[in-house]
Design an enzyme around this catalytic site. Sequence first.
Site, PDB file in Angstrom:
ATOM      1  CG  LEU A  18     -36.529 -41.240 -57.139  1.00 34.14           C
ATOM      2  CD1 LEU A  18     -37.345 -41.955 -56.029  1.00 34.14           C
ATOM      3  CD2 LEU A  18     -37.714 -41.107 -58.008  1.00 34.14           C
ATOM      4  CG  ASP A  19     -37.251 -33.787 -59.284  1.00 34.60           C
ATOM      5  OD1 ASP A  19     -36.391 -34.315 -59.410  1.00 34.60           O
ATOM      6  OD2 ASP A  19     -38.325 -34.223 -60.279  1.00 34.60           O
ATOM      7  N   PRO A  20     -38.120 -34.007 -54.760  1.00 37.60           N
ATOM      8  CG  PRO A  20     -36.273 -32.314 -53.292  1.00 37.60           C
ATOM      9  CD  PRO A  20     -36.673 -32.840 -54.815  1.00 37.60           C
TER      10      PRO A  20
END
Length: 302
Positions: free
Chosen positions: A44-46
Site C-alpha cells: 500500500l502506498d505510504p
Amino acid sequence: MKKNRLNLNGVVVINKAKDISSNKVLQQLKYLFNAQKAGHTGTLDPMATGVLPICFGRATKIAQYLLDADKEYIATIRLGIETDSGDAEGEIIAKSINIPELSAEYLEIVLAKFSGDVVQIPPMYSALKYNGQPLYKLAREGKTVEVKSRNIKIYELELLEFNIDSLKIRVKCSKGTYIRSLAIDIGKTLGCGGHLIALQRTQSGPFKLSEAFRLEQLKDLSFEQKIASITNIESVFIDKPIYSLLEEEKNDLYKRGLFADKPHLDGTVRIYDVEKFVAIAEFDKGKLINKKFFDQDILISE
C-alpha cells in the site's frame, strides 16, 4: 545476544496507518512477534491506509494468492488539479477551473464508463518495471516511457458522496488495478483533471478492515494475545470449495499427485483429509494441476 526467533505460521491482518511504508509495517511486525520469516502481500502506498495482510512462516508460500485476490477500496478524488504521481504526494502539473457542475445522476453516468472490463494504463509512479528498472525511479529522474496498458475488472463502483470539487467512491476490483489511474481517468472524463487525495483498502481477499489490527494495538498485547491474533493459513481460502479425499485417493495425492477426473471442480480448492485441512490444489477442468501442503494447526513450529 539476539533472542531466538520464532517460526510462526499464519496471517496477521494489519490496518496500516497513513504515512508509513508497507515494508516498515512488515519490519515492525516481524520485530513485535520476534518472527523468523515474514512477508506482505502487496504494498500500500505510504499515503494509503487499511488492510495489509502479513504472512508468517509457511503462510509466505501462499502470499501470491492474496496478491492475486480481489480488493476493495474507498477513494477520494480531488478534481481540477493534476499531479505527476496521480496522488496528493506528487507535484502539481496542471490546474483547471472548468470543473463541471456535479450531480449524482451525472457522476453515475461517468462512473458507469469504468465498470466491468476496463483497459487501464498504470501510472509512471509505480513499482512496475521497464527494462529492469522500476517505473517510479525513471519518473523521479524526469523520464517518461510508454507504459503498457492492462486489462482489469471493476466489479463494483459506487458513488458515496461528492461536493463541488471532489468525490468519494467505493471500488471493488481485480488484481492489478491502480486506483490512482482510475482517479486520473475519471478526472479526464469529467474534463477537468483530478488526483487521488485519500485511499483506504477495506478488503483484501477474504480479509476485511473490521478484523484488522493497528500496530499500536499489537504493541500493547501480551505474547499469548499476539499469538491469538494470528489467523491460520486456511483463512486465506475460506471462500474456496472443499474437496474431501477418499481413502483410495490419499496415496495418489501425497506421493504422485491426484489426477482423478473431477469435472465439478475448477480453480482453487481446499483439500481435506478426514476433517482436517491439509492442502490447497488448483483444478483445471477437474484435473489437479498444482498443490501445496500445510499443517494449519501448527502456529509455532520447530
